[in-house]
Design a protein around this motif. Structure first.
Motif, PDB file in Angstrom:
ATOM      1  N   GLU A 140      -2.730   9.281   8.397  1.00  0.00           N
ATOM      2  CA  GLU A 140      -4.072   8.710   8.185  1.00  0.00           C
ATOM      3  C   GLU A 140      -4.163   7.924   6.879  1.00  0.00           C
ATOM      4  OE1 GLU A 140      -3.548  11.902   8.867  1.00  0.00           O
ATOM      5  OE2 GLU A 140      -4.562  12.332  10.760  1.00  0.00           O
ATOM      6  N   VAL A 141      -3.249   8.162   5.940  1.00  0.00           N
ATOM      7  CA  VAL A 141      -3.325   7.412   4.682  1.00  0.00           C
ATOM      8  C   VAL A 141      -3.159   5.926   4.984  1.00  0.00           C
ATOM      9  CG1 VAL A 141      -2.340   7.056   2.390  1.00  0.00           C
ATOM     10  CG2 VAL A 141      -2.425   9.361   3.332  1.00  0.00           C
ATOM     11  N   MET A 142      -2.055   5.574   5.638  1.00  0.00           N
ATOM     12  CA  MET A 142      -1.821   4.158   5.930  1.00  0.00           C
ATOM     13  C   MET A 142      -2.780   3.643   7.003  1.00  0.00           C
ATOM     14  SD  MET A 142       1.723   2.038   6.295  1.00  0.00           S
ATOM     15  CE  MET A 142       2.434   3.183   7.433  1.00  0.00           C
ATOM     16  N   GLU A 143      -3.106   4.502   7.993  1.00  0.00           N
ATOM     17  CA  GLU A 143      -4.061   4.075   9.034  1.00  0.00           C
ATOM     18  C   GLU A 143      -5.383   3.645   8.404  1.00  0.00           C
ATOM     19  OE1 GLU A 143      -2.389   7.162  12.410  1.00  0.00           O
ATOM     20  OE2 GLU A 143      -4.496   7.317  11.832  1.00  0.00           O
ATOM     21  N   THR A 144      -5.877   4.451   7.449  1.00  0.00           N
ATOM     22  CA  THR A 144      -7.154   4.139   6.807  1.00  0.00           C
ATOM     23  C   THR A 144      -7.038   2.857   5.991  1.00  0.00           C
ATOM     24  OG1 THR A 144      -7.569   6.509   6.668  1.00  0.00           O
ATOM     25  CG2 THR A 144      -8.995   5.109   5.350  1.00  0.00           C
ATOM     26  N   LEU A 145      -5.914   2.709   5.269  1.00  0.00           N
ATOM     27  CA  LEU A 145      -5.722   1.489   4.473  1.00  0.00           C
ATOM     28  C   LEU A 145      -5.709   0.248   5.367  1.00  0.00           C
ATOM     29  CD1 LEU A 145      -3.054   2.737   1.915  1.00  0.00           C
ATOM     30  CD2 LEU A 145      -5.347   1.931   1.354  1.00  0.00           C
ATOM     31  N   MET A 146      -5.041   0.361   6.523  1.00  0.00           N
ATOM     32  CA  MET A 146      -4.972  -0.792   7.440  1.00  0.00           C
ATOM     33  C   MET A 146      -6.359  -1.119   7.999  1.00  0.00           C
ATOM     34  SD  MET A 146      -1.975  -2.090   7.605  1.00  0.00           S
ATOM     35  CE  MET A 146      -0.251  -1.752   7.246  1.00  0.00           C
ATOM     36  N   GLU A 147      -7.160  -0.071   8.270  1.00  0.00           N
ATOM     37  CA  GLU A 147      -8.528  -0.287   8.754  1.00  0.00           C
ATOM     38  C   GLU A 147      -9.400  -0.946   7.702  1.00  0.00           C
ATOM     39  OE1 GLU A 147      -8.887   3.446  11.688  1.00  0.00           O
ATOM     40  OE2 GLU A 147     -10.500   3.300  10.205  1.00  0.00           O
ATOM     41  N   GLU A 148      -9.231  -0.499   6.464  1.00  0.00           N
ATOM     42  CA  GLU A 148     -10.082  -0.986   5.365  1.00  0.00           C
ATOM     43  C   GLU A 148      -9.702  -2.405   4.929  1.00  0.00           C
ATOM     44  OE1 GLU A 148     -12.815   0.517   3.819  1.00  0.00           O
ATOM     45  OE2 GLU A 148     -12.685   1.909   5.513  1.00  0.00           O
ATOM     46  N   GLN A 149      -8.468  -2.819   5.216  1.00  0.00           N
ATOM     47  CA  GLN A 149      -7.984  -4.161   4.870  1.00  0.00           C
ATOM     48  C   GLN A 149      -8.285  -4.566   3.427  1.00  0.00           C
ATOM     49  OE1 GLN A 149      -9.306  -6.984   7.842  1.00  0.00           O
ATOM     50  NE2 GLN A 149      -8.452  -5.788   9.502  1.00  0.00           N
ATOM     51  N   PRO A 150      -7.814  -3.790   2.448  1.00  0.00           N
ATOM     52  CA  PRO A 150      -8.169  -4.103   1.061  1.00  0.00           C
ATOM     53  C   PRO A 150      -7.606  -5.436   0.566  1.00  0.00           C
ATOM     54  CG  PRO A 150      -6.475  -2.405   1.128  1.00  0.00           C
ATOM     55  CD  PRO A 150      -6.934  -2.614   2.543  1.00  0.00           C
ATOM     56  N   ALA A 174      -9.487   6.253  -2.288  1.00  0.00           N
ATOM     57  CA  ALA A 174      -9.326   6.341  -3.744  1.00  0.00           C
ATOM     58  C   ALA A 174      -8.384   5.255  -4.243  1.00  0.00           C
ATOM     59  CB  ALA A 174      -8.800   7.718  -4.129  1.00  0.00           C
ATOM     60  N   ALA A 175      -7.315   4.998  -3.490  1.00  0.00           N
ATOM     61  CA  ALA A 175      -6.341   3.982  -3.910  1.00  0.00           C
ATOM     62  C   ALA A 175      -7.033   2.626  -4.049  1.00  0.00           C
ATOM     63  CB  ALA A 175      -5.202   3.902  -2.901  1.00  0.00           C
ATOM     64  N   ILE A 176      -7.822   2.262  -3.036  1.00  0.00           N
ATOM     65  CA  ILE A 176      -8.504   0.967  -3.064  1.00  0.00           C
ATOM     66  C   ILE A 176      -9.470   0.907  -4.250  1.00  0.00           C
ATOM     67  CG2 ILE A 176     -10.081  -0.571  -1.820  1.00  0.00           C
ATOM     68  CD1 ILE A 176      -8.971   0.758   0.800  1.00  0.00           C
ATOM     69  N   GLU A 219      -8.167  -8.127   1.773  1.00  0.00           N
ATOM     70  CA  GLU A 219      -9.270  -9.087   1.895  1.00  0.00           C
ATOM     71  C   GLU A 219     -10.293  -8.918   0.775  1.00  0.00           C
ATOM     72  OE1 GLU A 219      -9.472 -11.409   4.099  1.00  0.00           O
ATOM     73  OE2 GLU A 219      -8.068 -10.815   5.685  1.00  0.00           O
ATOM     74  N   THR A 220     -10.319  -7.743   0.139  1.00  0.00           N
ATOM     75  CA  THR A 220     -11.359  -7.485  -0.866  1.00  0.00           C
ATOM     76  C   THR A 220     -10.783  -7.411  -2.272  1.00  0.00           C
ATOM     77  OG1 THR A 220     -11.146  -5.135  -0.347  1.00  0.00           O
ATOM     78  CG2 THR A 220     -12.948  -6.324   0.711  1.00  0.00           C
ATOM     79  N   THR A 221      -9.990  -6.376  -2.572  1.00  0.00           N
ATOM     80  CA  THR A 221      -9.471  -6.237  -3.938  1.00  0.00           C
ATOM     81  C   THR A 221      -8.162  -6.988  -4.129  1.00  0.00           C
ATOM     82  OG1 THR A 221      -8.050  -4.298  -3.567  1.00  0.00           O
ATOM     83  CG2 THR A 221     -10.386  -3.874  -3.935  1.00  0.00           C
ATOM     84  N   GLY A 222      -7.523  -7.385  -3.025  1.00  0.00           N
ATOM     85  CA  GLY A 222      -6.225  -8.044  -3.124  1.00  0.00           C
ATOM     86  C   GLY A 222      -5.066  -7.058  -3.091  1.00  0.00           C
ATOM     87  N   MET A 223      -5.378  -5.762  -2.867  1.00  0.00           N
ATOM     88  CA  MET A 223      -4.318  -4.754  -2.792  1.00  0.00           C
ATOM     89  C   MET A 223      -3.413  -5.013  -1.578  1.00  0.00           C
ATOM     90  SD  MET A 223      -4.895  -0.682  -2.165  1.00  0.00           S
ATOM     91  CE  MET A 223      -3.560   0.428  -1.775  1.00  0.00           C
ATOM     92  N   VAL A 224      -2.107  -4.915  -1.821  1.00  0.00           N
ATOM     93  CA  VAL A 224      -1.131  -5.100  -0.742  1.00  0.00           C
ATOM     94  C   VAL A 224      -0.956  -3.783   0.014  1.00  0.00           C
ATOM     95  CG1 VAL A 224       1.314  -5.576  -0.247  1.00  0.00           C
ATOM     96  CG2 VAL A 224       0.103  -6.872  -2.022  1.00  0.00           C
ATOM     97  N   VAL A 225      -0.952  -3.812   1.342  1.00  0.00           N
ATOM     98  CA  VAL A 225      -0.616  -2.624   2.134  1.00  0.00           C
ATOM     99  C   VAL A 225       0.493  -3.034   3.094  1.00  0.00           C
ATOM    100  CG1 VAL A 225      -1.456  -0.838   3.696  1.00  0.00           C
ATOM    101  CG2 VAL A 225      -3.017  -1.840   2.022  1.00  0.00           C
ATOM    102  N   LEU A 226       1.614  -2.341   2.996  1.00  0.00           N
ATOM    103  CA  LEU A 226       2.759  -2.759   3.803  1.00  0.00           C
ATOM    104  C   LEU A 226       3.429  -1.563   4.452  1.00  0.00           C
ATOM    105  CD1 LEU A 226       4.584  -5.445   4.205  1.00  0.00           C
ATOM    106  CD2 LEU A 226       6.146  -4.249   2.698  1.00  0.00           C
TER     107      LEU A 226
END
Lengths: 183, 359
Positions: B35-45, B16-18, B47-54
């Motif tokens: 799993e929230v951050m694990e999923t975000l790291m897997e999805e690598q947003p 949903a965040a992405i 590369e797509t939307t430009g969302m930062v995941v740190l």
């Protein structure tokens, strides 16, 4: 239709992934589903269990005290969940490692020697699919076609070449299940 | 119709965040929400939307990264579980004081202290009554399904920006870990810099000659200024109570007794209601979706037709106090709760309910 299933065994036996494949098969059949795992230290070697509910209607509680079917893959789980099966329900167990066989007379008890069968068909990793096949033979709540669709959804695409092997394991489980006492 | 995907509540938060145009996620792992951050790291947003995941070095860092991102008018979020949330409370107070929008997800486990990694609802007070210091409130949404975990991310951002106030999703280990069908909503693009400058005139987007500088701070040493700030905040919280109370009623209209429950306990109590109805007991369920603002008016409306209410929680009785305040002594308000990560079955709740009305 509402089917409440508890699958329980050791971490690493594929308990959670079997539940996930079953839940995805339900979605493919347009059912409502919930998949509620035990999480935490169990994942690192102890017992693991998952509650899967498939239903035609909206599912309220994902947590149960009684189930229609218990799929039991080790002695600890048998001790814990034998009493949870509703009268008239089904208990399926793998005799491997079982020291005290189920004693309930008011439920259907079936055994599936899944460890041996998986070894015989040369697919020891397909253990949980043999068990799934045994379950589907007793409770055809989802069609085999939808199970294959569910498998495709649950397994990463790079492993889709393994689906025929899983299909074979399911077929073997369906064929080899033994009904110990019928109601 | 969009495809439905089987996923955990925690995974739904990440997707949903992405898809709702979030600009940045800053977090630190903790069970049962990793799993929230694990999923975000897997999805690598990125590369797509430009969302930062740190992955920050701690929860204290995460929440202060939110302060920085929110100051620039960005949609930023973090997630954690109970002990991690305690570490963030100072930051939450500063965010509320500086009137900054952001989303904080708490997938609650049993406490106090390190407690247990199993589900709990003992952070109700922390979420709804403060946690951090000072007179502030957060918008608190309590999802009861994986789909609501997904949908409440976008809704939280909407409300956070409407009020320039932190919003919280108060979930629990059951809803976070459970897998259900989730329908992914259409993709929303991230706001462009131009949109942020236009829609967030308060944000620190770079001073231009035609306006005064924007200052983001919670410090106001002038007594009159500070009192005014507090009144501004109170007015916002009042507006939330007028405009953004959300709840769900299950079979309350002809009910003689009503259970109040949120999150996973609302799901379990829904089964309790079905069982009670089969036995001819007229039991209903009120599920607060916003815990702040709390559905006081709805309780007020129901009370004249009821014999009792019962708050059911995975705590020692926290929401209970809000139910009691709304009921204001007119009918008995009972309580049932389990602790230690033990989640009661629908049968257990039904028995507790029967005992409560027969005592």
């Amino acid at each position: 239709m509402k089917e409440e299933i508890i699958i329980a065994g050791f971490g690493g036996q594929g308990v959670l992934s079997m539940g996930k494949i079953l839940a995805y098969s339900g979605i493919m059949q347009d059912q409502e589903v919930t998949w509620m795992p035990s999480y935490g230290p169990e994942m690192r070697g102890g017992t693991a269990n998952v509650t899967v509910i498939l239903s035609d209607k909206k599912i309220s509680s994902p947590i149960l005290s009684k189930c229609d079917v218990a799929i039991i893959l080790n002695q600890q789980s048998l001790d814990k969940f034998e009493e949870s099966v509703k009268p008239g329900g089904v208990l399926i167990y793998d005799p491997n490692g079982i020291t005290r066989i189920p004693s309930r007379k008011d439920i259907t008890v079936c055994s599936i020697a899944a460890v041996d069968i998986a070894a015989e068909i040369g697919n020891s990793k397909g253990y949980n699919m043999v068990v799934l096949g045994a379950y589907l033979k007793m409770r055809p709540v989802v069609t085999l076609e939808n199970v294959i669709k569910g498998l495709k959804k649950s397994i990463p695409e790079r492993h889709h070449s393994l689906i025929p092997m899983n299909e074979k394991a399911i077929a073997a489980g369906m064929e080899k299940i033994e009904i110990k006492n019928s109601l | 119709m969009a495809e439905k995907i089987l996923m955990k509540g925690n995974e739904a938060i990440a997707h949903a965040a992405i898809r709702c145009g979030c600009d940045g996620y800053f977090g630190y792992p903790i069970t049962p929400q990793s799993e929230v951050m694990e999923t975000l790291m897997e999805e690598q947003p990125w590369e797509t939307t430009g969302m930062v995941v740190l992955q920050a070095e701690s929860e204290t860092s995460s929440i202060n990264m939110l302060y920085g991102g929110a100051s620039c008018g960005k949609k930023v979020m973090t997630s954690s579980s109970s002990p991690g949330l305690s570490l963030m409370c100072e930051g939450l107070s500063y965010l509320a004081g500086a009137e900054l929008p952001c989303l904080v997800v708490n997938v609650v486990r049993g406490g106090p202290g390190l407690g247990t990694i199993q589900p709990g609802q003992g952070d109700y007070f922390q979420a709804c009554k403060g946690g951090g210091h000072g007179d502030y409130r957060m918008i608190v949404l309590a999802p009861a399904s994986a789909q609501e975990m997904y949908d409440f991310v976008d809704l939280s951002f909407e409300l956070a920006f409407k009020y320039r106030n932190p919003a919280m999703i108060l979930s629990d280990g059951v809803i976070g870990q459970m897998m259900e069908k989730v329908e992914l909503r259409p993709m929303k693009p991230r706001w462009t810099n131009e949109e942020i400058i236009k829609n967030m005139p308060w944000a620190t987007t770079g001073k231009t000659p035609d306006r005064k500088q924007n200052v983001i701070t919670s410090l106001a040493l002038d007594a009159a200024v500070h009192e005014r700030l507090n009144h501004t905040l109170i007015a916002k919280y009042k507006q939330m109570e007028d405009e953004d109370v959300r709840f769900e009623n299950v079979q309350c209209e002809d009910a003689e007794h009503v259970i109040v429950a949120y999150g996973c306990m609302a799901r379990i109590c829904e089964s309790t209601i079905e069982m009670a109805r089969k036995e001819g007991i007229k039991l209903g369920l009120l599920r607060p979706i916003t815990l702040f603002p709390f559905p006081k008016k709805e309780i007020n409306r129901l009370v004249p037709h009821l014999k009792s209410m019962m708050s059911v929680e995975l705590s020692t009785g926290q929401m209970l106090e809000d139910v009691q305040l709304a009921v204001n002594g007119r009918i008995p308000v009972n309580f049932f709760g389990r602790l230690g990560g033990i989640v009661p079955s629908p049968e257990e709740v039904l028995e507790a309910f029967k005992n409560s009305i027969n005592k």
